[in-house]
Design a protein around this motif. Sequence first.
Motif, PDB file in Angstrom:
ATOM      1  N   SER A   1       0.817  -1.218   0.000  1.00  0.00           N
ATOM      2  CA  SER A   1       0.000   0.000   0.000  1.00  0.00           C
ATOM      3  C   SER A   1       0.851   1.270   0.000  1.00  0.00           C
ATOM      4  O   SER A   1       0.343   2.356  -0.260  1.00  0.00           O
TER       5      SER A   1
ATOM      6  N   GLU B   1       0.991   3.130  -3.864  1.00  0.00           N
ATOM      7  CA  GLU B   1       0.045   4.159  -4.329  1.00  0.00           C
ATOM      8  C   GLU B   1       0.239   5.450  -3.549  1.00  0.00           C
ATOM      9  O   GLU B   1      -0.013   6.533  -4.063  1.00  0.00           O
ATOM     10  N   GLN B   2       0.665   5.319  -2.287  1.00  0.00           N
ATOM     11  CA  GLN B   2       0.847   6.519  -1.468  1.00  0.00           C
ATOM     12  C   GLN B   2       1.939   7.410  -2.067  1.00  0.00           C
ATOM     13  O   GLN B   2       1.848   8.640  -2.016  1.00  0.00           O
TER      14      GLN B   2
ATOM     15  N   ILE C   1       0.228   9.185  -5.210  1.00  0.00           N
ATOM     16  CA  ILE C   1      -0.726  10.271  -4.915  1.00  0.00           C
ATOM     17  C   ILE C   1      -0.003  11.547  -4.487  1.00  0.00           C
ATOM     18  O   ILE C   1      -0.378  12.636  -4.907  1.00  0.00           O
TER      19      ILE C   1
ATOM     20  N   SER D   1      -3.892  14.916  -1.590  1.00  0.00           N
ATOM     21  CA  SER D   1      -3.811  13.468  -1.755  1.00  0.00           C
ATOM     22  C   SER D   1      -4.397  12.773  -0.532  1.00  0.00           C
ATOM     23  O   SER D   1      -4.282  13.272   0.585  1.00  0.00           O
TER      24      SER D   1
ATOM     25  N   THR E   1      -4.840   8.747   1.250  1.00  0.00           N
ATOM     26  CA  THR E   1      -4.658   7.297   1.228  1.00  0.00           C
ATOM     27  C   THR E   1      -6.042   6.641   1.253  1.00  0.00           C
ATOM     28  O   THR E   1      -7.054   7.334   1.442  1.00  0.00           O
TER      29      THR E   1
ATOM     30  N   ALA F   1      -5.511   7.144  -3.354  1.00  0.00           N
ATOM     31  CA  ALA F   1      -4.720   5.938  -3.587  1.00  0.00           C
ATOM     32  C   ALA F   1      -5.655   4.786  -3.930  1.00  0.00           C
ATOM     33  O   ALA F   1      -6.513   4.430  -3.128  1.00  0.00           O
TER      34      ALA F   1
ATOM     35  N   SER G   1      -7.526  -0.952  -8.273  1.00  0.00           N
ATOM     36  CA  SER G   1      -7.671   0.491  -8.490  1.00  0.00           C
ATOM     37  C   SER G   1      -8.902   0.804  -9.330  1.00  0.00           C
ATOM     38  O   SER G   1      -9.555   1.829  -9.110  1.00  0.00           O
TER      39      SER G   1
END
Lengths: 409, 409
Positions: free
Chosen positions: B71, B74-75, B78, B94, B96, B134, B153
Amino acid sequence: MGLVVQKFGGTSVGSVERIKHVAGRVIETVENGDQVVVVVSAMGKSTDELVKLANDITDKPSKREMDMLLSTGEQVTISLLSMALQARGYEAVSLTGWQAGIITEACHSNARITKFEEETIKQHLGAGKIVIVAGFQGVTVDDEITTLGRGGSDTTAVALAAGLHADRCDIFTDVTGVFTTDPRVVKNARKLSSISYDEMLELANLGAGVLHPRAVEFAKNYQVKLTVRSSMVEEEGTMIEEEVTVEENLVVRGLAFESNVAKISVCGMPNQIEGLSNLFTTLAANNVNVDIIIQNVIASENTNISFSVLSEKLTETLEVLEQNRETLKFQEILHETGLAKVSIVGSGMISNPGVAGQMFKALSEKGILIKMVSTSEIKVSTVVDQKDMVLAVETLHEEFQLDKVKVTV
Amino acid sequence: MGLVVQKFGGTSVGSVERIKHVAGRVIETVENGDQVVVVVSAMGKSTDELVKLANDITDKPSKREMDMLLSTGEQVTISLLSMALQARGYEAVSLTGWQAGIITEACHSNARITKFEEETIKQHLGAGKIVIVAGFQGVTVDDEITTLGRGGSDTTAVALAAGLHADRCDIFTDVTGVFTTDPRVVKNARKLSSISYDEMLELANLGAGVLHPRAVEFAKNYQVKLTVRSSMVEEEGTMIEEEVTVEENLVVRGLAFESNVAKISVCGMPNQIEGLSNLFTTLAANNVNVDIIIQNVIASENTNISFSVLSEKLTETLEVLEQNRETLKFQEILHETGLAKVSIVGSGMISNPGVAGQMFKALSEKGILIKMVSTSEIKVSTVVDQKDMVLAVETLHEEFQLDKVKVTV
């Protein structure tokens, strides 16, 4: 059964091999019968890589988004360390800052911890798990991810130790403990078996760099027993606590030094009551961090004020002063670069008034000119020419017999 | 002013340059007067790199810790996309998965979204910000970080579009839309201007791979208008909705195919009422994913059951069957590898009973032997020799005139 918080910095978890090694160190403590909470930083170079990505996007990334980005670094480490412990048959669970209940003020990139909600960690400890917490990060009451600034993982570890009433907090690092001075410069530098919070604070502020001042302050406030020790070498570290083991020499415990110091003198300021205040609030408003300040009023209408800054801040500071010449009403600015700061630290000084004199005498006998002096209850700082720095440090290390001190208990 | 959810996959955000390009695409929509919520995946190869780190630690990382690790991918994206938008003067924020209110079931590595708490996103949209979320990740009610599995996603984007009642959800990918079949195999493959949820679902399940079935299902349930389009090329994509634009040819909309199929026949099972159920619950309990199932009872005490699995699962499946020989009471197992599945899909089939026959005739005229057949209301699947797969696809693409279809509206 005790409770121990252990913190491992970026170098200690810099590779998969090192993370496995850290798992081994944690397991030793567990096998010793203690409950363990581990705090880790981001893997070695990973923060630099993330910063580079951000700089490739923009030269002025917002602090909020930098916190979002950088906090992934520790999250990677906690999951890998947890896996490494599980692979060796131990129950482990990783927690991000927000999962671990690290609440901070709403200030990005340099937030202070305001609260620690201990329920989650206690629950996992109660279930017999090793708890691994991401250092350096927290969350605001509005669910915003924050980071704690330089040395933030140390602060996380101390905050957890305080909140969980841990028996001790071990800071594992790439040195074996706190030394009388930097062993890379002075061969005879000796590892201290213990040091007080206040002394450590002075040493940390003076650039000894082993522990972040904020972490030491936190430890002092909550009386957390801190140990600084090596993650690589199995050997006793340095204990940081309120009452220090009595050593033969109580007066001077350590020596700190810092190069690249510049001295600025603001001359001919009218000797008004608000003069000093005007000068330093102006500098602070422009983010100039001033170190030693000296004012000497010699029965005249005007006063001269000198202060030291880091050399890299010199140009900026001079510009700020010039821009405010009218308000500050000074006549002239002088500056000098190529200086260094050398300080002696020790809580025994309070009751030993002769220490400063002994220091100055030792330096003068070696022909070292002292350009500025500043004292506190437990330290004396001097500014000397940078070329004299190492000689000054060596001289003082010998003068105060820092290499010879023995623990008597 | 409308509200648009835009999703960009890993390839589209694979580098700093691409992230800047994505920022440009988002800004176009904003300048068009729409509010935008962007969902992004991890940057290109970053997930692979994280998986490699985990595998260097252990060959069996726990799913919980893998979710914690993955995870972070994606953080990173973003925060970088948010910075890129801010650098161009747009307000962006952004979030999460947990910050965005994506609540999932307590199941690591393949969790389903159970709830979406829209307050935070709505607040940021209300403040005029572009919101960047995210993808692929969520959080359980117990604050555990989860991931949504393959195509996660897409699911995040559709869930947000549904919960926010967005006007549409654009899935930006590395293809320009949904094709009648894979254009890398069939030269004449044509991009469809629209397709129904059900047809897309059959194509997705049949391995067309553009959109994850779970996302399509979600879109169908909440009637989210989906568009699949290219993040690189400025061109109309394919609209996925309930009612499809009328095209000349309603019968067959697309062709899907999949290689590496194996066929297993369990022969001589007693023809008891619980036989079939026993067989497939045993396989499911052992995580064997079965595709086509055929049973043919020909007036005897025994029955033969055939089914297809992916070739890579063959050995494991045979082992499971052998281990359960006594319970299942079969006499013999036969298997065949080197097979492929070729399917035609189209909602028009419901009212066109001759389609299957037309398919079989076209294949037989080319000398292609059909080894298994399975049908649903809107598709016909056949299993053929892998060597015949491409010929079968080309033959059917021509037979149903998929290259020639024109939109008449």
